[in-house]
Enzyme design. Sequence first.
Site, PDB file in Angstrom:
ATOM      1  N   SER A 105       0.849  -1.192   0.000  1.00 33.96           N
ATOM      2  CA  SER A 105       0.000   0.000   0.000  1.00 33.96           C
ATOM      3  C   SER A 105       0.885   1.243   0.000  1.00 33.96           C
ATOM      4  CB  SER A 105      -0.898   0.009   1.240  1.00 33.96           C
ATOM      5  OG  SER A 105      -1.543   1.261   1.410  1.00 33.96           O
ATOM      6  N   TYR A 116      -2.510  -0.902  10.229  1.00 33.54           N
ATOM      7  CA  TYR A 116      -2.500  -1.074   8.770  1.00 33.54           C
ATOM      8  C   TYR A 116      -1.150  -0.646   8.205  1.00 33.54           C
ATOM      9  CZ  TYR A 116      -4.234  -0.949   3.953  1.00 33.54           C
ATOM     10  OH  TYR A 116      -4.424  -1.177   2.610  1.00 33.54           O
TER      11      TYR A 116
END
Length: 277
Positions: free
Chosen positions: A142, A155
């Site tokens: 990401s 995350y």
Amino acid sequence: MKSFSRKVAAVTGAGSGIGRALSMDLARRGCDLALADVDEGGLAGTVEAARRLGVKVSGTRVDVAEREAVHAWADQAAAEHGGVNLIFNNAGVALGSTIEGGGYEDFEWLFRINFWGVVNGTKAFLPHLKSSGEGHVVNVSSVFALISVPGQGAYNASKSAVRGFTEALRMELELSGAPVSATSVHPGGIKTNVARSARSDESLRSLGVDPEESRKNFEKLFITEPEKAAQTILCAVQKDKRRVLVGPDAYVIDGLARLLPGAYQTVVKKLVMRSMR
């Protein structure tokens, strides 16, 4: 790997979003597919749609957090398709919480899928990719592995772990002379259901953020279609790139991290404060 025709690709999280878009794009290019997801309904839809394009497709319900299940799927896929050339470790989840207030259980849930799911998929399929004589590991990280954002600590950590894992894997494969390569994928905001399916913790209120409003605002930042993301990823595989940025926002974030490796935190903090107002 210049062509995907007559190859076999395994894709996790194939029931929706980037996973479904990758599956459909690969099918159009003549690639056979071994697809997996925990969402059996979504998975069945992707399998049916891909089969209509004339390629061989198998679908298996797999929770990537379950190591034995992933290894069983890898062996099954190789046996059913006569080998596997590519693994796309795409399945992932999101969690909104503070570091202090977030529960251990939520952190562990996220890591079992986002990080250990990638480890499980890579280690389960790597022997089959080597046996194929031409393989590629594609791990979806990401842009949050390039910068960190308050309320996304777990995350951030999981996707940073995927980046480090994949970059080390790439170098090890090169040093050992294996017929396999690896690419780390860093998408920006892709129009998927990840925000709607994310867990959100009340600890966000300590940052002045309403969890439900945060979910809605986060989803507004999704600007890239999954189909465009899939095209970008497959192009990167064909060019054997070590790392690929997906979406215009990914390039902005990457530039910010490069230009302001420490000071970007002040920029991000001000943006969060502005959104709170």
